[in-house]
Design a protein around this motif. Structure first.
Motif, PDB file in Angstrom:
ATOM      1  N   ASP A 141      31.844  -7.888  -2.799  1.00 37.41           N
ATOM      2  CA  ASP A 141      32.046  -6.531  -3.334  1.00 37.41           C
ATOM      3  C   ASP A 141      31.230  -5.581  -2.448  1.00 37.41           C
ATOM      4  O   ASP A 141      30.080  -5.284  -2.750  1.00 37.41           O
ATOM      5  CB  ASP A 141      31.556  -6.506  -4.793  1.00 37.41           C
ATOM      6  CG  ASP A 141      31.837  -5.193  -5.478  1.00 37.41           C
ATOM      7  OD1 ASP A 141      32.915  -4.617  -5.265  1.00 37.41           O
ATOM      8  OD2 ASP A 141      30.952  -4.723  -6.229  1.00 37.41           O
ATOM      9  N   GLY A 149      24.493  -5.219 -10.405  1.00 34.19           N
ATOM     10  CA  GLY A 149      24.630  -6.437 -11.198  1.00 34.19           C
ATOM     11  C   GLY A 149      25.720  -6.458 -12.254  1.00 34.19           C
ATOM     12  O   GLY A 149      25.813  -7.438 -12.994  1.00 34.19           O
ATOM     13  N   ASP A 181      21.657  -9.376  -2.716  1.00 33.51           N
ATOM     14  CA  ASP A 181      21.873  -8.006  -2.240  1.00 33.51           C
ATOM     15  C   ASP A 181      20.789  -7.697  -1.211  1.00 33.51           C
ATOM     16  O   ASP A 181      19.611  -8.031  -1.431  1.00 33.51           O
ATOM     17  CB  ASP A 181      21.808  -6.999  -3.401  1.00 33.51           C
ATOM     18  CG  ASP A 181      22.462  -5.673  -3.027  1.00 33.51           C
ATOM     19  OD1 ASP A 181      23.581  -5.409  -3.500  1.00 33.51           O
ATOM     20  OD2 ASP A 181      21.853  -4.914  -2.231  1.00 33.51           O
ATOM     21  N   ARG A 184      17.973  -2.700  -5.313  1.00 29.94           N
ATOM     22  CA  ARG A 184      19.175  -3.136  -6.038  1.00 29.94           C
ATOM     23  C   ARG A 184      18.960  -4.520  -6.667  1.00 29.94           C
ATOM     24  O   ARG A 184      19.448  -4.773  -7.763  1.00 29.94           O
ATOM     25  CB  ARG A 184      20.395  -3.164  -5.107  1.00 29.94           C
ATOM     26  CG  ARG A 184      20.667  -1.839  -4.405  1.00 29.94           C
ATOM     27  CD  ARG A 184      21.476  -0.886  -5.213  1.00 29.94           C
ATOM     28  NE  ARG A 184      22.892  -1.144  -5.150  1.00 29.94           N
ATOM     29  CZ  ARG A 184      23.815  -0.279  -5.576  1.00 29.94           C
ATOM     30  NH1 ARG A 184      23.463   0.895  -6.083  1.00 29.94           N
ATOM     31  NH2 ARG A 184      25.089  -0.564  -5.501  1.00 29.94           N
ATOM     32  N   CYS A 242      27.153  -9.331  -2.534  1.00 30.83           N
ATOM     33  CA  CYS A 242      26.591  -7.966  -2.583  1.00 30.83           C
ATOM     34  C   CYS A 242      26.500  -7.604  -4.059  1.00 30.83           C
ATOM     35  O   CYS A 242      27.356  -6.908  -4.607  1.00 30.83           O
ATOM     36  CB  CYS A 242      27.507  -6.995  -1.855  1.00 30.83           C
ATOM     37  SG  CYS A 242      27.865  -7.458  -0.156  1.00 30.83           S
ATOM     38  N   ASP A 291      20.430 -10.362   4.170  1.00 32.88           N
ATOM     39  CA  ASP A 291      21.618  -9.758   4.770  1.00 32.88           C
ATOM     40  C   ASP A 291      22.794 -10.719   4.568  1.00 32.88           C
ATOM     41  O   ASP A 291      22.791 -11.833   5.100  1.00 32.88           O
ATOM     42  CB  ASP A 291      21.363  -9.516   6.271  1.00 32.88           C
ATOM     43  CG  ASP A 291      22.504  -8.740   6.910  1.00 32.88           C
ATOM     44  OD1 ASP A 291      23.626  -8.754   6.356  1.00 32.88           O
ATOM     45  OD2 ASP A 291      22.277  -8.109   7.954  1.00 32.88           O
ATOM     46  N   GLY A 292      23.762 -10.269   3.792  1.00 33.65           N
ATOM     47  CA  GLY A 292      24.898 -11.132   3.456  1.00 33.65           C
ATOM     48  C   GLY A 292      25.669 -11.600   4.681  1.00 33.65           C
ATOM     49  O   GLY A 292      26.361 -12.625   4.620  1.00 33.65           O
TER      50      GLY A 292
HETATM   51  C1  LIG Z   1      29.518  -1.842  -4.186  1.00 36.31           C
HETATM   52  S1  LIG Z   1      27.833  -2.260  -4.243  1.00 36.31           S
HETATM   53  C2  LIG Z   1      27.861  -3.745  -5.185  1.00 36.31           C
HETATM   54  C3  LIG Z   1      28.042  -3.508  -6.646  1.00 36.31           C
HETATM   55  C4  LIG Z   1      27.811  -4.759  -7.466  1.00 36.31           C
HETATM   56  N1  LIG Z   1      28.665  -5.848  -7.050  1.00 36.31           N
HETATM   57  C5  LIG Z   1      28.010  -4.507  -8.937  1.00 36.31           C
HETATM   58  O1  LIG Z   1      29.117  -4.771  -9.458  1.00 36.31           O
HETATM   59  O2  LIG Z   1      27.086  -4.056  -9.614  1.00 36.31           O
HETATM   60  C6  LIG Z   1      27.546  -2.846  -2.637  1.00 36.31           C
HETATM   61  C7  LIG Z   1      26.170  -3.462  -2.443  1.00 36.31           C
HETATM   62  O3  LIG Z   1      26.135  -4.039  -1.142  1.00 36.31           O
HETATM   63  C8  LIG Z   1      24.789  -4.052  -0.742  1.00 36.31           C
HETATM   64  N2  LIG Z   1      24.765  -4.327   0.713  1.00 36.31           N
HETATM   65  C9  LIG Z   1      24.926  -3.462   1.741  1.00 36.31           C
HETATM   66  N3  LIG Z   1      24.839  -4.114   2.908  1.00 36.31           N
HETATM   67  C10 LIG Z   1      24.636  -5.419   2.610  1.00 36.31           C
HETATM   68  C11 LIG Z   1      24.446  -6.591   3.390  1.00 36.31           C
HETATM   69  N4  LIG Z   1      24.459  -6.547   4.721  1.00 36.31           N
HETATM   70  N5  LIG Z   1      24.230  -7.754   2.757  1.00 36.31           N
HETATM   71  C12 LIG Z   1      24.197  -7.807   1.396  1.00 36.31           C
HETATM   72  N6  LIG Z   1      24.355  -6.735   0.613  1.00 36.31           N
HETATM   73  C13 LIG Z   1      24.586  -5.561   1.211  1.00 36.31           C
HETATM   74  C14 LIG Z   1      24.284  -2.693  -1.157  1.00 36.31           C
HETATM   75  O4  LIG Z   1      22.872  -2.691  -1.271  1.00 36.31           O
HETATM   76  C15 LIG Z   1      25.002  -2.484  -2.488  1.00 36.31           C
HETATM   77  O5  LIG Z   1      24.161  -2.820  -3.559  1.00 36.31           O
END
Ligand SMILES: C[S@@+](CC[C@H](N)C(=O)[O-])C[C@H]1O[C@@H](n2cnc3c(N)ncnc32)[C@H](O)[C@@H]1O
Length: 384
Positions: free
Chosen positions: A255, A188, A207, A212, A184, A237-238
């Motif tokens: 994360d 960045g 992501d 994003r 996720c 989708d992660g």
């Molecule tokens: C806490 S943020 C990540 C911050 C990032 N790691 C950073 O340090 O800049 C969580 C991220 O999870 C993404 N997200 C939400 N659901 C997700 C999924 N099912 N699969 C992948 N990413 C997902 C969101 O779009 C969001 O950008």
């Protein structure tokens, strides 16, 4: 004491709108910020007891930042300028503290030879990802960093972030030649930190959100030299990663999206306590657990995943970790072990305030003298 696991009865309490019984649809709306605060008052008073009032004040006060030095840019000049401002490299300080721990018979801080000053990762055992340099103003100093600037190599000189956001990356303990997944990754900040370790043979940054991943690509463009062939950016989708690339990565960062507590008590915009996002909020622990399960399935046996959030909620932290371990054991016959990170409390004690009573993982608490976090992180090793 048993491992915490997700309990739907608890979930209802924590994710309920505390004002829902008071607020008929015709009555004036409560703001999302107010709903967030009510929710936190109800739940965090129970979770943190006497600590809650001071955490609350800190959440509502100005947050502190860290300047993650871009070692792809003219970093010696950058570090010189940051030191002129009397900011301190908290990673280097932690390393020094680690040295003291390794040689307890030495009463004074060991003086490092010059080559270790510039290459701190060469110093005695360091349980963290190497080569990262991040400056903060010291305890109680609420100075701000100026915005980052383009250096002579055409790259920005540092990345401003909540300094506690670096701890999950440090905890991932990336080693030279590792294949790394950032599940996720947007926008960045942690992806950049992973690249700055200089250890990633290959880095997949994913992501689900297109906007994003666009921001992530912009960060890479602004901070990383043009040859970025070891980086792959995807927008999937992660939760699918366990099927897409099972047992593939040495290191995986998970994360996850969470209630982003600091944001929720300060900003109406994009606030997860909006009434229209109630179901999304209630489903967060399930989504978080599915992402962690997928991340661990994508980890090679013997490899390491770090789970992290920026919430204080134990239902989104320890309980998710406990739930994922159970799902992996029962549905995938995969054993995972939580690794002890209590050394972080010792190493980083001058910079962050840690909650002393986490059963799994570590939690940085916002306090006025060090207003970082919240940041929860837990390191898990896949055994089978
Ligand atoms: C806490 S943020 C990540 C911050 C990032 N790691 C950073 O340090 O800049 C969580 C991220 O999870 C993404 N997200 C939400 N659901 C997700 C999924 N099912 N699969 C992948 N990413 C997902 C969101 O779009 C969001 O950008």
């Amino acid at each position: 004491m048993g491992r915490p696991s997700i309990d739907p009865v608890h979930l209802q309490g924590e994710f309920e709108d505390p004002l829902s019984s008071l607020q008929a649809s015709t009555e004036p709306k409560f703001s999302s910020i107010r709903l967030a605060l009510q929710n936190f008052d109800m739940n965090y008073k129970v979770q943190f007891g006497d600590l809650w009032p001071s955490i609350r004040v800190s959440l509502l006060s100005e947050q502190k930042y860290g300047a993650l030095v871009n070692t792809f840019s003219t970093w010696d000049q950058t570090t010189h300028e940051l030191e002129q401002l009397e900011a301190k490299d908290f990673v280097m300080e932690a390393q020094r503290r680690g040295q003291q721990k390794v040689f307890p018979e030495e009463a004074v801080t060991p003086v490092l030879p010059p080559e270790l000053e510039t290459h701190p990762h060469l110093a005695a055992p360091w349980p963290c990802s190497p080569n990262l340099r991040c400056y903060t103003f010291t305890r109680g100093d609420i100075s701000r960093f100026h915005p980052s600037r383009v250096g002579s190599l055409g790259l920005l000189d540092y990345y401003l972030m909540d300094a506690s956001s670096l701890l999950p990356v440090l905890a991932l303990d990336v080693q030279p030649g590792d294949s790394v997944l950032d599940l996720c990754a947007g926008p960045g900040g942690k992806t950049l930190a992973l690249l700055l370790t200089g250890c990633c043979r290959h880095l997949s940054a994913n992501d689900i959100s297109g906007s994003r991943t666009r921001r992530l690509k912009q960060v890479l463009h602004s901070y990383v030299p043009q040859d970025r062939s070891q980086v792959r950016v995807t927008s999937q989708d992660g939760r699918k990663w366990g099927d897409l690339e099972r047992s593939t990565y040495d290191r995986v960062l998970v994360d996850v999206p969470c209630t982003t507590d600091r944001h929720s008590v300060l900003e109406e915009d994009n606030n997860i306590f909006k009434r229209s996002r109630k179901t999304e909020r209630q489903m967060l622990p399930m989504l978080q657990m599915q992402l962690l399960v997928a991340g661990l399935l994508a980890t090679k046996p013997g490899g390491v995943a770090v789970y992290s959030t920026c919430t204080l909620s134990h239902l989104q932290n320890e309980y998710v970790v406990g739930g994922a371990i159970d799902v992996l054991a029962n549905q995938y016959q995969t054993d995972v072990q939580v690794e002890d990170l209590s050394c972080f409390r010792h190493l980083f004690q001058d910079t962050f305030s840690f909650f002393p009573s986490c059963r799994m993982g570590e939690l940085v608490l916002p306090v006025l003298w060090a207003n970082f976090g919240p940041m929860y992180f837990c390191r898990l090793r896949r055994l089978t």
